[in-house]
Write a protein that holds these residues in place. Structure first.
Motif, PDB file in Angstrom:
ATOM      1  N   HIS A 220       0.845  -1.203   0.000  1.00  0.00           N
ATOM      2  CA  HIS A 220       0.000   0.000   0.000  1.00  0.00           C
ATOM      3  C   HIS A 220       0.876   1.248   0.000  1.00  0.00           C
ATOM      4  CE1 HIS A 220      -4.213  -1.574   1.212  1.00  0.00           C
ATOM      5  NE2 HIS A 220      -3.539  -2.542   0.616  1.00  0.00           N
ATOM      6  N   THR A 222       1.288   3.417  -2.647  1.00  0.00           N
ATOM      7  CA  THR A 222       0.669   4.527  -3.375  1.00  0.00           C
ATOM      8  C   THR A 222      -0.805   4.234  -3.641  1.00  0.00           C
ATOM      9  OG1 THR A 222       1.148   3.611  -5.565  1.00  0.00           O
ATOM     10  CG2 THR A 222       2.845   5.007  -4.562  1.00  0.00           C
ATOM     11  N   ALA A 223      -1.553   5.289  -3.935  1.00  0.00           N
ATOM     12  CA  ALA A 223      -2.958   5.123  -4.305  1.00  0.00           C
ATOM     13  C   ALA A 223      -3.072   4.345  -5.612  1.00  0.00           C
ATOM     14  CB  ALA A 223      -3.625   6.497  -4.435  1.00  0.00           C
ATOM     15  N   GLU A 225      -1.111   1.946  -6.699  1.00  0.00           N
ATOM     16  CA  GLU A 225      -0.926   0.525  -6.413  1.00  0.00           C
ATOM     17  C   GLU A 225      -2.233  -0.116  -5.963  1.00  0.00           C
ATOM     18  OE1 GLU A 225       0.811  -2.261  -2.834  1.00  0.00           O
ATOM     19  OE2 GLU A 225       1.792  -0.325  -3.182  1.00  0.00           O
ATOM     20  N   VAL A 226      -2.932   0.554  -5.080  1.00  0.00           N
ATOM     21  CA  VAL A 226      -4.166  -0.004  -4.525  1.00  0.00           C
ATOM     22  C   VAL A 226      -5.277  -0.035  -5.582  1.00  0.00           C
ATOM     23  CG1 VAL A 226      -5.953   0.290  -2.773  1.00  0.00           C
ATOM     24  CG2 VAL A 226      -3.548   0.704  -2.188  1.00  0.00           C
ATOM     25  N   SER A 227      -5.447   1.058  -6.294  1.00  0.00           N
ATOM     26  CA  SER A 227      -6.516   1.109  -7.305  1.00  0.00           C
ATOM     27  C   SER A 227      -6.236   0.143  -8.447  1.00  0.00           C
ATOM     28  CB  SER A 227      -6.695   2.526  -7.838  1.00  0.00           C
ATOM     29  OG  SER A 227      -5.524   2.957  -8.502  1.00  0.00           O
ATOM     30  N   ARG A 236      -8.211  -5.170  -2.709  1.00  0.00           N
ATOM     31  CA  ARG A 236      -7.093  -4.344  -2.272  1.00  0.00           C
ATOM     32  C   ARG A 236      -5.940  -5.272  -1.870  1.00  0.00           C
ATOM     33  NH1 ARG A 236      -8.445   1.034  -0.802  1.00  0.00           N
ATOM     34  NH2 ARG A 236      -7.070   1.019   1.044  1.00  0.00           N
ATOM     35  N   THR A 257       0.748   3.861   3.115  1.00  0.00           N
ATOM     36  CA  THR A 257       0.190   5.216   3.051  1.00  0.00           C
ATOM     37  C   THR A 257      -1.297   5.233   2.730  1.00  0.00           C
ATOM     38  OG1 THR A 257       0.572   5.570   0.682  1.00  0.00           O
ATOM     39  CG2 THR A 257       2.433   5.996   2.172  1.00  0.00           C
ATOM     40  N   GLN A 258      -1.828   4.098   2.281  1.00  0.00           N
ATOM     41  CA  GLN A 258      -3.231   4.036   1.861  1.00  0.00           C
ATOM     42  C   GLN A 258      -3.963   3.003   2.720  1.00  0.00           C
ATOM     43  OE1 GLN A 258      -3.882   6.226  -0.725  1.00  0.00           O
ATOM     44  NE2 GLN A 258      -1.683   6.700  -0.656  1.00  0.00           N
ATOM     45  N   ASN A 281       8.393   8.833   1.164  1.00  0.00           N
ATOM     46  CA  ASN A 281       6.985   8.969   0.771  1.00  0.00           C
ATOM     47  C   ASN A 281       6.649  10.394   0.349  1.00  0.00           C
ATOM     48  OD1 ASN A 281       5.803   6.642   3.317  1.00  0.00           O
ATOM     49  ND2 ASN A 281       6.514   6.256   1.249  1.00  0.00           N
ATOM     50  N   SER A 286       4.054   9.783  -2.550  1.00  0.00           N
ATOM     51  CA  SER A 286       3.347   8.497  -2.451  1.00  0.00           C
ATOM     52  C   SER A 286       2.143   8.562  -1.518  1.00  0.00           C
ATOM     53  CB  SER A 286       4.314   7.416  -1.948  1.00  0.00           C
ATOM     54  OG  SER A 286       5.354   7.218  -2.865  1.00  0.00           O
ATOM     55  N   GLY A 287       2.215   9.430  -0.513  1.00  0.00           N
ATOM     56  CA  GLY A 287       1.127   9.508   0.454  1.00  0.00           C
ATOM     57  C   GLY A 287       1.667   9.606   1.861  1.00  0.00           C
TER      58      GLY A 287
END
Length: 436
Positions: A220, A222-223, A225-227, A236, A257-258, A281, A286-287
């Protein structure tokens, strides 16, 4: 009087032991690589006769810092590709450079460079993930640095291995070579959910259980990566890893980060550790890891720098300051992450994550003498009202004067004892000239 190896007398001793916040005018007695005693200086001078006496009249003695996530050899890529998003940085710059330049000699020199920087910065232990872990382990052992060396795993061929079976077999050979070494531990290091498929992850989970090894993995980050995972699998990444049985107290989840609230609850019940890398990050946009929520949930959160090609340093003092500041501004709460908490993240929490909290991470009788002396008698650090606050918000790695690892002095008055700095610089320049 009892004869011992070393007596360190300091104005402040900061044990990070959960009991004593800061001890004034205390001494640390070291014998045969371990902390024998911590006691008032006046008593120490009457009780012990030491071969070596060092006086630190304006210093704080702290536990050696633990950098819980590194790619040490990537120090040789420092500044190669900056101001880019993670996937652009990886796919278009770092991975091509690795394919072209990384070999045993690269990893040897890059790891030595990283270790030199870390020791000079007060870091006595690092948790690594990179190619040629056998070389990383050898360099750390030769220098006398404590390390947990990651047994890298990724789906595609690299200079280290061609397929998952070869990655695992070569990793197990490194484990066998170092399983009885006092300074070197190993852990499985699958790169990330998006680069390692289900079958090898399942095999790693089984082997980790059998060998009692940790699993160290980017998760998790970056956003995107998750999406992307949700689009491709309907899940997820954490949900997938949970289904594969990887969410256990052996998992060191890096970045994170997510996170949804229900995922934080899952991490808490699973006993996973989270490794926070705030500067990397931020630099890669990255978040932000929700550290305060994780700590409130009872999750162990440790601190890492990531590589110095994405940071661009291995400075744990800077990382402590960044972690505290980022937590405060991201929550709009000045109490969100205190100086004492970030010091714990950089020491005992890292030791817990690596499974070495019985050995390192705090200054306690019976533990390894991994000790750092920080000078507070400088223009930048006077006056001193609260030494712990100073460590987080005021001190820098430039104030580290002396470092011991397992009782052996590895930095003396700012000079490395087990690394030839001039030779190292020459080797680094020679390699960099081939890259540019």
């Amino acid at each position: 009087m009892q004869n011992i190896d070393t007596l360190l007398h300091a104005k402040w001793v900061i044990p990070v032991d959960g009991v004593h916040r800061c001890l004034e005018q205390h001494s640390v007695a070291v014998h045969e690589g371990k902390i024998l005693d911590i006691l008032p200086t006046a008593d120490a001078k009457n009780k012990y006769n030491a071969d070596v006496n060092r006086n630190y009249e304006q210093h704080a003695l702290i536990p050696g810092l633990i950098n819980s996530h590194t790619h040490a050899a990537m120090s040789l890529f420092r500044g190669l590709a900056d101001d880019l998003s993670l996937m652009d940085w990886l796919e278009n710059h770092i991975w091509p450079a690795e394919a072209q330049h990384v070999n045993e000699a690269f990893v040897h020199t890059g790891t030595e460079l990283a270790i030199a920087e870390m020791i000079r910065s007060g870091t006595t232990c690092f948790n690594d993930m990179y190619f040629f872990p056998d070389i990383t382990a050898r360099v750390a052992a030769d220098v006398g640095m404590r390390a947990c060396v990651g047994l890298i795993l990724i789906d595609f061929p690299t200079v280290w291995a061609n397929n998952s079976e070869e990655y695992i077999d070569k990793g197990l050979a490194v484990f066998d070579n170092y399983k009885n070494n006092d300074l070197i531990k190993t852990a499985f290091a699958p790169h990330a959910p998006y680069t390692v498929s289900d079958e090898p992850l399942t095999q790693v989970r089984t082997l980790a259980d059998e060998l009692d090894l940790n699993i160290h993995m980017h998760i998790h980050e970056t956003a995107f990566e998750v999406s992307d995972a949700e689009n491709n699998t309907g899940k997820r990444p954490l949900a997938r890893l949970n289904e594969l049985g990887l969410l256990t107290p052996s998992l060191l989840a890096v970045h994170m980060t997510q996170l949804l609230d229900e995922e934080i609850a899952l991490l808490a019940t699973s006993g996973c550790h989270v490794i926070h890398c705030p500067e990397s990050n931020m630099k890669l946009a990255s978040g932000i890891c929700p550290v305060s929520k994780l700590l409130d949930a009872g999750i162990n959160v440790a601190l890492g720098t990531d590589s110095s090609s994405s940071n661009n340093d291995l400075d744990m003092f800077g990382e402590m300051r960044s972690a505290a500041m980022l937590a405060k501004i991201s929550t709009m709460d000045a109490t969100a992450l205190t100086a004492e908490q970030v010091l714990q993240m950089a020491t005992i929490n890292g030791a817990r994550a690596l499974g070495i909290d019985d050995i390192a991470g705090s200054l306690e009788i019976g533990k390894s003498a991994d000790i750092v002396a920080v000078n507070f008698d400088t223009i930048e650090t006077i006056p001193v009202y609260d030494p712990i606050s100073h460590l987080a918000y005021c001190s820098s790695r430039d104030h580290v004067t002396d470092v011991w690892i397992a009782g052996k002095q590895r930095l003396t008055d700012g000079v490395l004892n087990s690394i030839d700095e001039n030779k190292l610089k020459q080797n680094c320049i020679a390699i960099s000239q081939k890259i540019t």
